[in-house]
Design a protein around this motif. Structure first.
Motif, PDB file in Angstrom:
ATOM      1  N   SER A   1      39.687 -13.205  36.391  1.00 15.74           N
ATOM      2  CA  SER A   1      38.284 -13.629  36.481  1.00 15.74           C
ATOM      3  C   SER A   1      37.495 -12.835  35.433  1.00 15.74           C
ATOM      4  CB  SER A   1      37.733 -13.332  37.880  1.00 15.74           C
ATOM      5  OG  SER A   1      37.621 -11.924  38.069  1.00 15.74           O
ATOM      6  N   TRP A   2      36.238 -13.243  35.227  1.00 15.45           N
ATOM      7  CA  TRP A   2      35.373 -12.501  34.307  1.00 15.45           C
ATOM      8  C   TRP A   2      35.276 -11.038  34.733  1.00 15.45           C
ATOM      9  CZ3 TRP A   2      32.991 -13.019  29.696  1.00 15.45           C
ATOM     10  CH2 TRP A   2      32.041 -12.057  29.368  1.00 15.45           C
ATOM     11  N   ASP A   3      35.052 -10.805  36.020  1.00 17.57           N
ATOM     12  CA  ASP A   3      34.907  -9.428  36.505  1.00 17.57           C
ATOM     13  C   ASP A   3      36.175  -8.614  36.273  1.00 17.57           C
ATOM     14  OD1 ASP A   3      32.283  -9.791  37.321  1.00 17.57           O
ATOM     15  OD2 ASP A   3      32.841 -10.337  39.367  1.00 17.57           O
ATOM     16  N   GLU A   4      37.333  -9.234  36.492  1.00 19.66           N
ATOM     17  CA  GLU A   4      38.594  -8.513  36.265  1.00 19.66           C
ATOM     18  C   GLU A   4      38.768  -8.153  34.794  1.00 19.66           C
ATOM     19  OE1 GLU A   4      41.519 -10.214  39.752  1.00 19.66           O
ATOM     20  OE2 GLU A   4      41.012 -11.541  38.063  1.00 19.66           O
ATOM     21  N   LEU A   5      38.421  -9.077  33.919  1.00 18.83           N
ATOM     22  CA  LEU A   5      38.506  -8.785  32.485  1.00 18.83           C
ATOM     23  C   LEU A   5      37.482  -7.733  32.079  1.00 18.83           C
ATOM     24  CD1 LEU A   5      39.052 -12.333  30.965  1.00 18.83           C
ATOM     25  CD2 LEU A   5      40.697 -10.451  31.013  1.00 18.83           C
ATOM     26  N   ASP A   6      36.284  -7.845  32.630  1.00 16.96           N
ATOM     27  CA  ASP A   6      35.227  -6.886  32.318  1.00 16.96           C
ATOM     28  C   ASP A   6      35.623  -5.472  32.753  1.00 16.96           C
ATOM     29  OD1 ASP A   6      32.641  -6.318  31.264  1.00 16.96           O
ATOM     30  OD2 ASP A   6      31.872  -6.203  33.311  1.00 16.96           O
ATOM     31  N   ASN A   7      36.363  -5.382  33.848  1.00 16.59           N
ATOM     32  CA  ASN A   7      36.796  -4.080  34.370  1.00 16.59           C
ATOM     33  C   ASN A   7      38.125  -3.606  33.784  1.00 16.59           C
ATOM     34  OD1 ASN A   7      34.561  -3.699  36.058  1.00 16.59           O
ATOM     35  ND2 ASN A   7      35.486  -5.004  37.625  1.00 16.59           N
ATOM     36  N   ASP A   8      38.763  -4.442  32.988  1.00 17.66           N
ATOM     37  CA  ASP A   8      40.051  -4.085  32.386  1.00 17.66           C
ATOM     38  C   ASP A   8      39.812  -3.259  31.127  1.00 17.66           C
ATOM     39  OD1 ASP A   8      42.475  -3.875  31.088  1.00 17.66           O
ATOM     40  OD2 ASP A   8      42.884  -6.011  31.050  1.00 17.66           O
ATOM     41  N   HIS A   9      40.134  -2.000  31.230  1.00 21.35           N
ATOM     42  CA  HIS A   9      40.018  -1.091  30.083  1.00 21.35           C
ATOM     43  C   HIS A   9      41.374  -0.455  29.833  1.00 21.35           C
ATOM     44  CE1 HIS A   9      35.683  -1.520  29.632  1.00 21.35           C
ATOM     45  NE2 HIS A   9      35.669  -1.637  30.943  1.00 21.35           N
ATOM     46  N   SER A  10      42.389  -1.315  29.759  1.00 22.99           N
ATOM     47  CA  SER A  10      43.762  -0.846  29.582  1.00 22.99           C
ATOM     48  C   SER A  10      43.921   0.025  28.345  1.00 22.99           C
ATOM     49  CB  SER A  10      44.725  -2.032  29.518  1.00 22.99           C
ATOM     50  OG  SER A  10      44.753  -2.731  30.736  1.00 22.99           O
ATOM     51  N   ALA A  11      43.308  -0.362  27.245  1.00 23.99           N
ATOM     52  CA  ALA A  11      43.438   0.420  26.013  1.00 23.99           C
ATOM     53  C   ALA A  11      42.874   1.831  26.197  1.00 23.99           C
ATOM     54  CB  ALA A  11      42.747  -0.276  24.849  1.00 23.99           C
ATOM     55  N   ARG A  12      41.704   1.934  26.804  1.00 24.74           N
ATOM     56  CA  ARG A  12      41.109   3.257  27.029  1.00 24.74           C
ATOM     57  C   ARG A  12      42.002   4.094  27.929  1.00 24.74           C
ATOM     58  NH1 ARG A  12      35.711   2.841  29.702  1.00 24.74           N
ATOM     59  NH2 ARG A  12      36.969   2.520  31.551  1.00 24.74           N
ATOM     60  N   GLU A  13      42.524   3.482  28.988  1.00 19.56           N
ATOM     61  CA  GLU A  13      43.377   4.223  29.918  1.00 19.56           C
ATOM     62  C   GLU A  13      44.679   4.671  29.263  1.00 19.56           C
ATOM     63  OE1 GLU A  13      41.840   2.168  34.043  1.00 19.56           O
ATOM     64  OE2 GLU A  13      43.229   1.079  32.761  1.00 19.56           O
ATOM     65  N   VAL A  14      45.250   3.830  28.411  1.00 17.99           N
ATOM     66  CA  VAL A  14      46.466   4.227  27.701  1.00 17.99           C
ATOM     67  C   VAL A  14      46.158   5.359  26.729  1.00 17.99           C
ATOM     68  CG1 VAL A  14      48.175   3.468  25.985  1.00 17.99           C
ATOM     69  CG2 VAL A  14      47.718   2.066  28.015  1.00 17.99           C
ATOM     70  N   GLN A  15      45.052   5.249  25.990  1.00 15.93           N
ATOM     71  CA  GLN A  15      44.676   6.318  25.055  1.00 15.93           C
ATOM     72  C   GLN A  15      44.410   7.633  25.796  1.00 15.93           C
ATOM     73  OE1 GLN A  15      44.929   6.181  21.810  1.00 15.93           O
ATOM     74  NE2 GLN A  15      45.408   4.009  21.780  1.00 15.93           N
ATOM     75  N   GLU A  16      43.726   7.546  26.940  1.00 15.76           N
ATOM     76  CA  GLU A  16      43.462   8.756  27.731  1.00 15.76           C
ATOM     77  C   GLU A  16      44.753   9.327  28.307  1.00 15.76           C
ATOM     78  OE1 GLU A  16      40.485   7.748  30.635  1.00 15.76           O
ATOM     79  OE2 GLU A  16      38.902   7.606  29.130  1.00 15.76           O
TER      80      GLU A  16
ATOM     81  N   ALA B   1      47.734   3.163  36.577  1.00 14.80           N
ATOM     82  CA  ALA B   1      46.626   2.219  36.759  1.00 14.80           C
ATOM     83  C   ALA B   1      46.837   0.977  35.878  1.00 14.80           C
ATOM     84  CB  ALA B   1      45.291   2.888  36.427  1.00 14.80           C
ATOM     85  N   VAL B   2      47.242   1.210  34.636  1.00 15.42           N
ATOM     86  CA  VAL B   2      47.491   0.089  33.719  1.00 15.42           C
ATOM     87  C   VAL B   2      48.728  -0.686  34.161  1.00 15.42           C
ATOM     88  CG1 VAL B   2      47.991  -0.556  31.327  1.00 15.42           C
ATOM     89  CG2 VAL B   2      46.395   1.301  31.802  1.00 15.42           C
ATOM     90  N   ALA B   3      49.787   0.030  34.494  1.00  9.46           N
ATOM     91  CA  ALA B   3      51.036  -0.624  34.903  1.00  9.46           C
ATOM     92  C   ALA B   3      50.826  -1.474  36.154  1.00  9.46           C
ATOM     93  CB  ALA B   3      52.122   0.421  35.137  1.00  9.46           C
ATOM     94  N   SER B   4      50.046  -0.996  37.091  1.00  8.83           N
ATOM     95  CA  SER B   4      49.775  -1.765  38.312  1.00  8.83           C
ATOM     96  C   SER B   4      48.997  -3.031  38.006  1.00  8.83           C
ATOM     97  CB  SER B   4      48.993  -0.918  39.310  1.00  8.83           C
ATOM     98  OG  SER B   4      49.764   0.174  39.733  1.00  8.83           O
ATOM     99  N   ARG B   5      48.010  -2.919  37.152  1.00 12.01           N
ATOM    100  CA  ARG B   5      47.203  -4.081  36.770  1.00 12.01           C
ATOM    101  C   ARG B   5      48.089  -5.163  36.151  1.00 12.01           C
ATOM    102  NH1 ARG B   5      43.992  -1.678  33.227  1.00 12.01           N
ATOM    103  NH2 ARG B   5      42.664  -0.975  34.907  1.00 12.01           N
ATOM    104  N   TRP B   6      48.982  -4.757  35.269  1.00 13.64           N
ATOM    105  CA  TRP B   6      49.814  -5.718  34.561  1.00 13.64           C
ATOM    106  C   TRP B   6      51.030  -6.159  35.374  1.00 13.64           C
ATOM    107  CZ3 TRP B   6      48.106  -8.677  30.961  1.00 13.64           C
ATOM    108  CH2 TRP B   6      46.945  -8.284  30.297  1.00 13.64           C
ATOM    109  N   ALA B   7      51.422  -5.410  36.400  1.00 15.44           N
ATOM    110  CA  ALA B   7      52.553  -5.822  37.249  1.00 15.44           C
ATOM    111  C   ALA B   7      52.228  -7.126  37.968  1.00 15.44           C
ATOM    112  CB  ALA B   7      52.893  -4.726  38.252  1.00 15.44           C
TER     113      ALA B   7
END
Length: 174
Positions: A125-140, A159-165
């Motif tokens: 959804s828009w909200d899920e995409l808006d809240n998806d900051h996978s790149a920032r989380e991977v960099q951090e 957090a990223v792995a769970s989102r993409w699982a």
């Protein structure tokens, strides 16, 4: 197994010969596009940063999420990740970052790399995409790993792995 239903055998042989010919002619050639149909591989987020992210509505009523950066910048990020991983117990993962750095080496450093969610964006959804900051989380996560904070690095990566699982589960459903 199903390839014969979609591609005639003669056409498949012709395509295989053409691919072999291209590989012989240019042994250093690399594909200019990497694709994954059901998810965005987490390792690709190593190449981009949250500030390079663009979330937009599309003409068909969907949403588009992309990241764009220079090849030189992406390569430096991949090489930094490679160096960090080599200093840790996660050394086996370094091959993934190394593969990306080698792939990027084939392109002019001023070229652009685009990480595009494309059709996968339709699974959010828009909200899920808006809240998806996978790149920032991977960099951090990489930054935390470089400082020896394995707990924080693992938390961010998970957090990223769970989102993409969940998204990857669509692959097995199809």
């Amino acid at each position: 197994e199903m390839v014969n239903a979609f591609v005639p055998e003669a056409e498949a042989r012709r395509a295989a010969r053409e691919l072999a010919r291209l590989r012989r002619r240019s042994t250093s050639a690399v594909p200019f596009m990497l694709q994954s149909p059901w998810h965005v591989p987490i390792r690709w987020f190593v190449l981009v940063d949250d500030e390079e992210r663009a979330l937009k509505p599309t003409a068909d009523g969907g949403y588009s999420l992309t990241y764009v950066t220079a090849v030189g910048v992406a390569k430096r990020r991949a090489e930094r990740t490679l160096a960090v991983l080599r200093r840790t117990e996660l050394r086996p993962l370094a091959d993934l970052a190394g593969d990306m750095a080698r792939w990027l080496s084939a392109f002019d450093h001023r070229s652009l790399v685009e990480l595009d969610y494309d059709g996968v964006a339709g699974l959010f959804s828009w909200d899920e995409l808006d809240n998806d900051h996978s790149a920032r989380e991977v960099q951090e996560s990489i930054e935390a790993l470089s400082k020896g904070d394995l707990g924080r690095a693992g938390e961010l990566y998970q957090a990223v792995a769970s989102r993409w699982a969940e998204v990857r589960s669509h692959e097995s459903l199809n």
